[in-house]
Scaffold this active site. Structure first.
Site, PDB file in Angstrom:
ATOM      1  CG  HIS A 113      -5.444  -2.700  -0.378  1.00  0.00           C
ATOM      2  ND1 HIS A 113      -4.164  -2.467  -1.322  1.00  0.00           N
ATOM      3  CD2 HIS A 113      -5.188  -1.968   0.724  1.00  0.00           C
ATOM      4  CE1 HIS A 113      -3.762  -1.311  -0.706  1.00  0.00           C
ATOM      5  NE2 HIS A 113      -4.245  -0.971   0.518  1.00  0.00           N
ATOM      6  CD  GLU A 132      -1.905  -2.851  -3.889  1.00  0.00           C
ATOM      7  OE1 GLU A 132      -2.960  -3.284  -3.476  1.00  0.00           O
ATOM      8  OE2 GLU A 132      -1.506  -1.731  -3.345  1.00  0.00           O
ATOM      9  CB  SER A 185      -0.792  -0.164   1.152  1.00  0.00           C
ATOM     10  OG  SER A 185      -2.126   1.039   1.069  1.00  0.00           O
TER      11      SER A 185
END
Length: 310
Positions: free
Chosen positions: A278, A214, A113
Protein backbone atom coordinates in the site's frame (compact mmCIF):
# COMPACT_ATOMS: atom_id res chain seq x y z
CA UNK A 1 16.86 -28.88 2.00
CA UNK A 2 16.59 -28.30 -1.75
CA UNK A 3 13.46 -26.53 -2.88
CA UNK A 4 11.58 -27.35 -6.07
CA UNK A 5 10.96 -24.17 -8.05
CA UNK A 6 7.39 -23.12 -8.61
CA UNK A 7 6.54 -23.27 -12.30
CA UNK A 8 6.89 -20.09 -14.34
CA UNK A 9 3.81 -18.93 -16.22
CA UNK A 10 3.57 -17.87 -19.86
CA UNK A 11 4.86 -14.33 -20.34
CA UNK A 12 2.51 -11.48 -21.16
CA UNK A 13 3.02 -10.98 -24.90
CA UNK A 14 3.08 -7.62 -26.61
CA UNK A 15 -0.56 -6.73 -27.33
CA UNK A 16 -1.72 -9.57 -25.07
CA UNK A 17 -5.28 -9.27 -23.78
CA UNK A 18 -5.56 -8.57 -20.04
CA UNK A 19 -8.59 -9.65 -18.01
CA UNK A 20 -9.91 -7.50 -15.17
CA UNK A 21 -11.77 -9.11 -12.27
CA UNK A 22 -13.00 -7.88 -8.87
CA UNK A 23 -12.70 -10.84 -6.48
CA UNK A 24 -12.78 -8.66 -3.34
CA UNK A 25 -14.28 -5.22 -2.72
CA UNK A 26 -16.12 -2.88 -5.11
CA UNK A 27 -14.78 0.27 -6.74
CA UNK A 28 -16.04 2.51 -9.52
CA UNK A 29 -14.08 1.94 -12.73
CA UNK A 30 -13.61 4.59 -15.37
CA UNK A 31 -13.74 2.13 -18.26
CA UNK A 32 -12.67 4.64 -20.88
CA UNK A 33 -9.66 5.77 -18.81
CA UNK A 34 -8.64 2.17 -18.10
CA UNK A 35 -8.98 1.17 -21.75
CA UNK A 36 -6.97 4.13 -23.01
CA UNK A 37 -4.28 3.63 -20.35
CA UNK A 38 -3.75 0.00 -21.39
CA UNK A 39 -3.97 0.71 -25.12
CA UNK A 40 -1.19 3.26 -24.73
CA UNK A 41 0.95 0.39 -23.45
CA UNK A 42 -0.11 -2.04 -26.15
CA UNK A 43 -2.87 -4.02 -24.43
CA UNK A 44 -6.64 -4.37 -24.62
CA UNK A 45 -8.81 -5.15 -21.58
CA UNK A 46 -11.58 -7.68 -21.09
CA UNK A 47 -13.61 -6.52 -18.09
CA UNK A 48 -15.69 -9.16 -16.32
CA UNK A 49 -19.24 -8.51 -15.05
CA UNK A 50 -18.45 -8.42 -11.32
CA UNK A 51 -16.26 -5.36 -11.84
CA UNK A 52 -19.42 -3.31 -12.29
CA UNK A 53 -21.37 -4.85 -9.41
CA UNK A 54 -21.61 -3.95 -5.73
CA UNK A 55 -23.00 -6.09 -2.92
CA UNK A 56 -22.36 -4.08 0.23
CA UNK A 57 -18.63 -4.32 0.94
CA UNK A 58 -18.24 -6.94 -1.81
CA UNK A 59 -17.93 -6.54 -5.57
CA UNK A 60 -20.91 -8.69 -6.44
CA UNK A 61 -22.07 -11.93 -4.90
CA UNK A 62 -19.70 -14.78 -4.07
CA UNK A 63 -21.03 -16.63 -7.13
CA UNK A 64 -20.36 -13.69 -9.43
CA UNK A 65 -16.84 -13.10 -8.15
CA UNK A 66 -15.98 -16.81 -8.26
CA UNK A 67 -17.41 -17.21 -11.77
CA UNK A 68 -15.33 -14.26 -12.99
CA UNK A 69 -12.17 -15.75 -11.49
CA UNK A 70 -12.79 -19.11 -13.17
CA UNK A 71 -13.83 -17.54 -16.47
CA UNK A 72 -10.74 -15.33 -16.64
CA UNK A 73 -8.42 -18.28 -16.15
CA UNK A 74 -10.37 -20.49 -18.56
CA UNK A 75 -10.45 -17.93 -21.37
CA UNK A 76 -7.56 -18.79 -23.74
CA UNK A 77 -7.58 -15.27 -25.22
CA UNK A 78 -6.69 -13.70 -21.87
CA UNK A 79 -2.93 -13.62 -21.29
CA UNK A 80 -2.88 -12.07 -17.79
CA UNK A 81 -5.38 -11.29 -15.02
CA UNK A 82 -5.29 -8.14 -12.90
CA UNK A 83 -7.58 -7.41 -9.94
CA UNK A 84 -9.57 -4.19 -9.68
CA UNK A 85 -8.94 -3.58 -5.98
CA UNK A 86 -8.46 -5.28 -2.63
CA UNK A 87 -10.62 -4.57 0.41
CA UNK A 88 -12.24 -7.81 1.50
CA UNK A 89 -13.87 -10.84 -0.07
CA UNK A 90 -11.32 -13.26 -1.49
CA UNK A 91 -11.14 -15.55 1.58
CA UNK A 92 -14.86 -16.32 1.10
CA UNK A 93 -14.05 -17.94 -2.25
CA UNK A 94 -11.15 -20.21 -1.32
CA UNK A 95 -13.02 -23.44 -0.58
CA UNK A 96 -14.98 -23.17 -3.85
CA UNK A 97 -12.11 -22.53 -6.27
CA UNK A 98 -11.53 -25.08 -9.03
CA UNK A 99 -7.76 -25.37 -8.71
CA UNK A 100 -7.63 -28.00 -11.45
CA UNK A 101 -9.06 -25.45 -13.87
CA UNK A 102 -6.49 -22.85 -12.80
CA UNK A 103 -3.65 -25.38 -12.98
CA UNK A 104 -4.58 -26.21 -16.57
CA UNK A 105 -4.57 -22.52 -17.57
CA UNK A 106 -1.49 -20.85 -16.07
CA UNK A 107 -1.10 -17.14 -16.72
CA UNK A 108 0.14 -14.11 -14.76
CA UNK A 109 -2.21 -13.26 -11.90
CA UNK A 110 -1.66 -9.87 -10.26
CA UNK A 111 -2.90 -8.09 -7.13
CA UNK A 112 -2.16 -7.39 -3.48
CA UNK A 113 -3.83 -6.62 -0.15
CA UNK A 114 -6.88 -8.92 0.23
CA UNK A 115 -5.76 -10.65 -2.99
CA UNK A 116 -3.08 -12.27 -0.81
CA UNK A 117 -5.59 -15.03 0.00
CA UNK A 118 -5.66 -15.98 -3.68
CA UNK A 119 -1.87 -15.83 -3.95
CA UNK A 120 -1.50 -18.22 -1.02
CA UNK A 121 -4.12 -20.64 -2.35
CA UNK A 122 -2.94 -20.62 -5.97
CA UNK A 123 0.70 -21.00 -4.95
CA UNK A 124 -0.18 -23.92 -2.70
CA UNK A 125 -2.56 -25.84 -4.97
CA UNK A 126 -1.26 -25.13 -8.47
CA UNK A 127 2.49 -24.75 -7.94
CA UNK A 128 2.93 -21.79 -10.27
CA UNK A 129 4.21 -18.27 -9.72
CA UNK A 130 1.80 -15.37 -9.12
CA UNK A 131 2.57 -11.67 -8.84
CA UNK A 132 2.13 -9.45 -5.78
CA UNK A 133 1.71 -6.27 -7.73
CA UNK A 134 -0.43 -3.27 -8.60
CA UNK A 135 -4.20 -3.18 -8.66
CA UNK A 136 -5.87 -1.58 -11.64
CA UNK A 137 -7.72 1.21 -9.85
CA UNK A 138 -5.48 2.33 -7.00
CA UNK A 139 -2.12 1.81 -8.68
CA UNK A 140 -2.05 1.69 -12.48
CA UNK A 141 -4.79 4.28 -12.88
CA UNK A 142 -3.71 6.14 -9.74
CA UNK A 143 -0.69 7.86 -11.29
CA UNK A 144 1.80 6.18 -9.00
CA UNK A 145 5.51 6.73 -9.48
CA UNK A 146 7.06 5.27 -12.67
CA UNK A 147 8.77 2.28 -10.98
CA UNK A 148 5.29 0.87 -10.30
CA UNK A 149 4.59 0.41 -14.01
CA UNK A 150 8.17 -0.44 -15.00
CA UNK A 151 8.43 -3.20 -12.41
CA UNK A 152 5.02 -4.59 -13.40
CA UNK A 153 5.65 -4.92 -17.12
CA UNK A 154 9.31 -5.94 -16.90
CA UNK A 155 8.47 -8.98 -14.78
CA UNK A 156 5.36 -10.03 -16.70
CA UNK A 157 7.08 -9.67 -20.08
CA UNK A 158 10.13 -11.67 -19.01
CA UNK A 159 12.66 -8.85 -19.11
CA UNK A 160 13.95 -9.80 -15.65
CA UNK A 161 15.81 -13.09 -15.96
CA UNK A 162 17.13 -15.65 -13.49
CA UNK A 163 20.26 -14.27 -11.82
CA UNK A 164 19.05 -10.66 -11.96
CA UNK A 165 18.58 -8.48 -8.90
CA UNK A 166 15.17 -6.88 -8.64
CA UNK A 167 15.48 -3.12 -8.92
CA UNK A 168 14.65 -1.01 -5.90
CA UNK A 169 14.62 2.79 -6.21
CA UNK A 170 17.56 4.42 -4.42
CA UNK A 171 15.26 7.21 -3.25
CA UNK A 172 13.77 4.75 -0.73
CA UNK A 173 16.54 3.39 1.51
CA UNK A 174 16.32 -0.17 2.80
CA UNK A 175 17.21 -1.22 6.35
CA UNK A 176 19.12 -4.34 7.33
CA UNK A 177 17.29 -5.56 10.43
CA UNK A 178 19.10 -8.90 10.52
CA UNK A 179 22.22 -9.49 8.37
CA UNK A 180 22.87 -12.59 6.35
CA UNK A 181 22.08 -14.37 3.09
CA UNK A 182 19.18 -16.76 2.53
CA UNK A 183 17.98 -18.80 -0.43
CA UNK A 184 14.32 -19.81 -0.51
CA UNK A 185 10.89 -19.43 -2.04
CA UNK A 186 9.38 -15.96 -1.77
CA UNK A 187 5.85 -16.20 -0.37
CA UNK A 188 3.49 -14.00 1.58
CA UNK A 189 1.74 -10.70 1.08
CA UNK A 190 -0.62 -8.90 3.42
CA UNK A 191 0.21 -9.82 7.01
CA UNK A 192 -3.40 -9.65 8.23
CA UNK A 193 -4.53 -12.08 5.51
CA UNK A 194 -1.60 -14.42 6.14
CA UNK A 195 -2.64 -14.58 9.80
CA UNK A 196 -6.34 -14.94 8.93
CA UNK A 197 -5.65 -18.09 6.89
CA UNK A 198 -3.71 -19.83 9.68
CA UNK A 199 -5.41 -23.08 10.69
CA UNK A 200 -7.07 -23.42 7.28
CA UNK A 201 -6.09 -25.56 4.28
CA UNK A 202 -4.85 -22.34 2.63
CA UNK A 203 -2.33 -21.25 5.25
CA UNK A 204 1.20 -20.48 4.14
CA UNK A 205 3.55 -23.45 3.88
CA UNK A 206 6.53 -21.73 5.50
CA UNK A 207 9.15 -24.46 5.22
CA UNK A 208 12.16 -22.99 3.43
CA UNK A 209 10.38 -19.72 2.68
CA UNK A 210 11.55 -16.14 2.53
CA UNK A 211 8.48 -14.44 3.94
CA UNK A 212 7.28 -11.19 2.42
CA UNK A 213 4.92 -9.10 4.56
CA UNK A 214 3.16 -5.75 4.18
CA UNK A 215 0.09 -4.09 5.69
CA UNK A 216 -1.94 -0.91 6.08
CA UNK A 217 -4.16 0.67 8.74
CA UNK A 218 -2.71 -1.56 11.45
CA UNK A 219 -1.06 0.19 14.42
CA UNK A 220 2.18 -1.20 15.75
CA UNK A 221 0.59 -3.25 18.52
CA UNK A 222 -1.55 -5.07 15.96
CA UNK A 223 1.51 -5.81 13.81
CA UNK A 224 3.08 -7.20 17.00
CA UNK A 225 -0.02 -9.33 17.60
CA UNK A 226 -0.04 -10.69 14.05
CA UNK A 227 3.66 -11.58 14.15
CA UNK A 228 3.19 -13.16 17.55
CA UNK A 229 0.37 -15.29 16.16
CA UNK A 230 2.70 -16.56 13.42
CA UNK A 231 5.44 -17.20 15.99
CA UNK A 232 3.14 -19.17 18.29
CA UNK A 233 1.84 -21.17 15.31
CA UNK A 234 5.42 -22.27 14.57
CA UNK A 235 5.45 -20.49 11.21
CA UNK A 236 8.34 -18.12 11.86
CA UNK A 237 10.66 -20.91 13.01
CA UNK A 238 10.45 -22.51 9.54
CA UNK A 239 11.53 -19.39 7.63
CA UNK A 240 14.87 -18.80 5.94
CA UNK A 241 14.51 -15.03 5.74
CA UNK A 242 12.10 -12.09 5.81
CA UNK A 243 11.48 -9.25 3.37
CA UNK A 244 9.36 -6.49 4.87
CA UNK A 245 7.40 -4.26 2.53
CA UNK A 246 5.52 -1.12 3.36
CA UNK A 247 3.71 -1.11 6.72
CA UNK A 248 1.73 2.03 6.01
CA UNK A 249 1.13 4.40 8.89
CA UNK A 250 3.62 2.82 11.33
CA UNK A 251 6.71 4.68 12.56
CA UNK A 252 9.67 3.09 10.77
CA UNK A 253 12.06 3.18 13.73
CA UNK A 254 9.49 1.56 16.03
CA UNK A 255 8.66 -1.03 13.36
CA UNK A 256 12.30 -2.02 12.88
CA UNK A 257 12.70 -2.34 16.65
CA UNK A 258 9.74 -4.74 16.73
CA UNK A 259 11.13 -6.68 13.78
CA UNK A 260 14.48 -7.06 15.51
CA UNK A 261 12.80 -8.28 18.72
CA UNK A 262 10.74 -10.78 16.73
CA UNK A 263 13.34 -12.20 14.35
CA UNK A 264 16.72 -11.81 16.10
CA UNK A 265 16.27 -15.08 18.07
CA UNK A 266 15.81 -16.93 14.76
CA UNK A 267 19.15 -15.65 13.35
CA UNK A 268 17.79 -15.20 9.84
CA UNK A 269 18.30 -12.30 7.43
CA UNK A 270 15.65 -9.59 7.57
CA UNK A 271 15.48 -6.67 5.13
CA UNK A 272 12.95 -3.89 5.72
CA UNK A 273 11.52 -1.09 3.61
CA UNK A 274 10.88 -2.77 0.25
CA UNK A 275 8.42 -0.60 -1.66
CA UNK A 276 5.70 -3.12 -2.30
CA UNK A 277 2.16 -2.97 -0.97
CA UNK A 278 0.00 0.00 0.00
CA UNK A 279 2.66 2.50 -1.07
CA UNK A 280 3.97 4.62 -3.91
CA UNK A 281 5.80 3.24 -5.81
CA UNK A 282 4.35 -0.27 -5.52
CA UNK A 283 6.88 -2.75 -6.93
CA UNK A 284 5.85 -6.15 -8.26
CA UNK A 285 7.19 -9.30 -6.56
CA UNK A 286 6.94 -12.89 -7.88
CA UNK A 287 5.24 -15.07 -5.27
CA UNK A 288 6.47 -18.67 -5.24
CA UNK A 289 9.72 -17.87 -7.05
CA UNK A 290 13.10 -18.99 -5.80
CA UNK A 291 15.15 -15.97 -4.69
CA UNK A 292 18.26 -15.09 -2.75
CA UNK A 293 17.90 -12.43 -0.08
CA UNK A 294 21.13 -10.67 0.91
CA UNK A 295 20.02 -8.47 3.76
CA UNK A 296 23.49 -7.01 4.35
CA UNK A 297 23.92 -5.94 0.74
CA UNK A 298 20.22 -5.06 0.52
CA UNK A 299 19.60 -7.17 -2.56
CA UNK A 300 16.90 -9.54 -3.73
CA UNK A 301 18.01 -11.77 -6.62
CA UNK A 302 15.77 -13.95 -8.79
CA UNK A 303 17.07 -17.53 -8.98
CA UNK A 304 14.60 -18.69 -11.62
CA UNK A 305 12.72 -17.32 -14.59
CA UNK A 306 9.20 -16.44 -13.46
CA UNK A 307 7.69 -16.30 -16.95
CA UNK A 308 8.52 -18.19 -20.13
CA UNK A 309 7.97 -17.29 -23.77
CA UNK A 310 4.71 -18.58 -25.20
Amino acid sequence: MALTPHHPVPALPIEGLIGVIAPAGPAPLDTEKATQWMRARGHELRIFPGVYEKDGYLAGSDDTRLNDLHAAFADPEIKAIICLRGGYGTPRLLDRIDFDLIRRNPKPFIGYSDITALHLAINRYTGFVTFHGPLLNADLLGDKEPPTVTSFFSLLRGQVKAGSALNHPAAYPLTTVGPGIAHGRLLGGNLSIIAATMGTPYQIDAEGVILFIEDVNEPLYRIDRLLTQLRLAGTLAKLRGVLVGDIAGVDLEALNRLLKQTFAPLRIPVLSGWRSGHCDPNLTLPMGALVTLDAGEKRLVLEQDVVVSR
